[in-house]
Design an enzyme around this catalytic site. Structure first.
Site, PDB file in Angstrom:
ATOM      1  N   ASP A   8      -0.525  -7.842  15.042  1.00 26.85           N
ATOM      2  CA  ASP A   8      -1.443  -8.102  13.952  1.00 26.85           C
ATOM      3  C   ASP A   8      -0.833  -7.476  12.693  1.00 26.85           C
ATOM      4  O   ASP A   8       0.085  -6.652  12.776  1.00 26.85           O
ATOM      5  CB  ASP A   8      -2.799  -7.472  14.275  1.00 26.85           C
ATOM      6  CG  ASP A   8      -3.787  -7.569  13.132  1.00 26.85           C
ATOM      7  OD1 ASP A   8      -3.956  -8.674  12.581  1.00 26.85           O
ATOM      8  OD2 ASP A   8      -4.382  -6.540  12.776  1.00 26.85           O
ATOM      9  N   ASP A  10      -2.847  -6.703   9.113  1.00 27.55           N
ATOM     10  CA  ASP A  10      -3.748  -5.776   8.411  1.00 27.55           C
ATOM     11  C   ASP A  10      -4.336  -4.757   9.378  1.00 27.55           C
ATOM     12  O   ASP A  10      -4.966  -5.121  10.378  1.00 27.55           O
ATOM     13  CB  ASP A  10      -4.892  -6.555   7.755  1.00 27.55           C
ATOM     14  CG  ASP A  10      -4.402  -7.563   6.725  1.00 27.55           C
ATOM     15  OD1 ASP A  10      -3.736  -7.146   5.769  1.00 27.55           O
ATOM     16  OD2 ASP A  10      -4.684  -8.767   6.892  1.00 27.55           O
ATOM     17  N   ASP A 170      -5.564  -4.025  16.204  1.00 24.90           N
ATOM     18  CA  ASP A 170      -6.483  -2.929  15.911  1.00 24.90           C
ATOM     19  C   ASP A 170      -7.953  -3.267  16.071  1.00 24.90           C
ATOM     20  O   ASP A 170      -8.802  -2.396  15.873  1.00 24.90           O
ATOM     21  CB  ASP A 170      -6.260  -2.437  14.479  1.00 24.90           C
ATOM     22  CG  ASP A 170      -6.746  -3.442  13.436  1.00 24.90           C
ATOM     23  OD1 ASP A 170      -6.421  -4.639  13.578  1.00 24.90           O
ATOM     24  OD2 ASP A 170      -7.444  -3.032  12.496  1.00 24.90           O
TER      25      ASP A 170
END
Length: 220
Positions: A8, A10, A170
Site C-alpha cells: 500500500d 498512504d 496499514d
C-alpha cells in the site's frame, strides 16, 4: 522466501497525511464546511479521495448529494495536485527495506486507492518508483481495494503470478483485499488504520521496516 511483495502507499510506504489534510480542508472550505483535524482526516484515509470527501461531509454536517461530492472531490484533487508532497515523507527505513528485498530478488509492486498520477508523483519525488515493477492505483481498474482484483493485478504486473506473494499495508481495506485475494497480509502498526494493527487479522504485524524481511520470512 516471499517472492512478490505488494505495498500500500498512504500510511504504509509514505506518510502523506499532512498533504491529504491540506487538500481536504481546502476543498471543505470551498464548500463552507469546517476544517477537519489531522486525527479526523487520518481515520478517513484508505478508500480514495472521493470516499474521503463524502465522509468529510458527514463529519462536518449534513451529508451532501452526489453532485456536490463530485465537486468537492474535484476541488480536493486540484488542491492536492498543486502541492502534493510539501509535508509528506517516506516512513523510516523504507528505502533500506526495499533495497534489501530487491537484492534478494523479490518482485515489488504498489497497490493503492490513490489516483495514479498522484501516486506516481509521490513515488518519483521520494526516489521509490524505481523499486516497483508494477503500480495499480485507484483509477487503474473498475474496482478498488478492498476488492481483490487490484491486488491480483499488482502481483501480475510485478511478474509474480503463480509465485509466493504477500501484501504489506496499514488498514482494514488492505487486510480485506489480501484476504479476498488469498494472499498473506503484513500490517504496519504506524499507519492510518482506525483500529489497532493487531486487530486486523494480519499474518504478521511490524512496528518498523527493519522488521519487514523477518516478518516475510516467517510467513512460511
Amino acid at each position: 522466501m516471499t517472492e512478490t511483495v505488494v505495498f500500500d502507499l498512504d500510511g504504509t510506504l509514505v506518510d502523506t497525511l499532512p498533504d491529504i489534510e491540506t487538500a481536504a480542508n481546502r476543498a471543505l472550505a470551498a464548500e463552507g464546511r469546517r476544517a477537519l483535524t489531522r486525527r479526523e482526516i487520518r481515520l478517513l484515509i484508505g478508500s480514495g479521495g472521493r470516499v474521503l470527501m463524502a465522509n468529510a461531509f458527514r463529519a462536518t454536517g449534513e451529508p451532501a448529494p452526489e453532485a456536490r461530492i463530485d465537486a468537492a472531490f474535484a476541488a480536493y484533487i486540484a488542491a492536492y495536485e498543486a502541492d502534493p508532497v510539501a509535508g509528506s515523507a517516506p516512513f523510516p527505513g523504507v528505502h533500506a527495506a526495499l533495497e534489501a528485498l530487491s537484492a534478494r530478488g523479490a518482485r515489488l509492486a504498489v497497490c493503492t486507492n490513490k489516483p495514479g498520477h498522484l501516486a506516481e508523483i509521490v513515488l518519483e519525488t521520494f526516489g521509490l518508483a524505481g523499486f516497483f515493477a508494477g503500480i495499480v492505483a485507484g483509477d487503474t481498474l473498475p474496482t478498488r481495494k478492498p476488492s481483490p482484483e487490484p491486488l491480483v493485478e499488482a502481483v501480475a504486473r510485478a511478474g509474480g503470478a503463480g509465485r509466493k506473494a504477500a501484501m504489506v499495508g496499514d488498514s482494514p481495506i488492505d487486510a480485506d483485499a489480501a484476504r479476498a485475494a488469498a494472499i498473506p497480509f503484513v500490517a504496519v502498526s504506524f499507519g492510518y488504520s482506525p483500529v489497532p494493527a493487531a486487530e486486523l487479522g494480519a499474518d504478521a504485524v511490524i512496528d518498523g521496516f527493519d522488521a519487514l524481511a523477518g516478518a516475510l520470512d516467517g510467513l512460511g
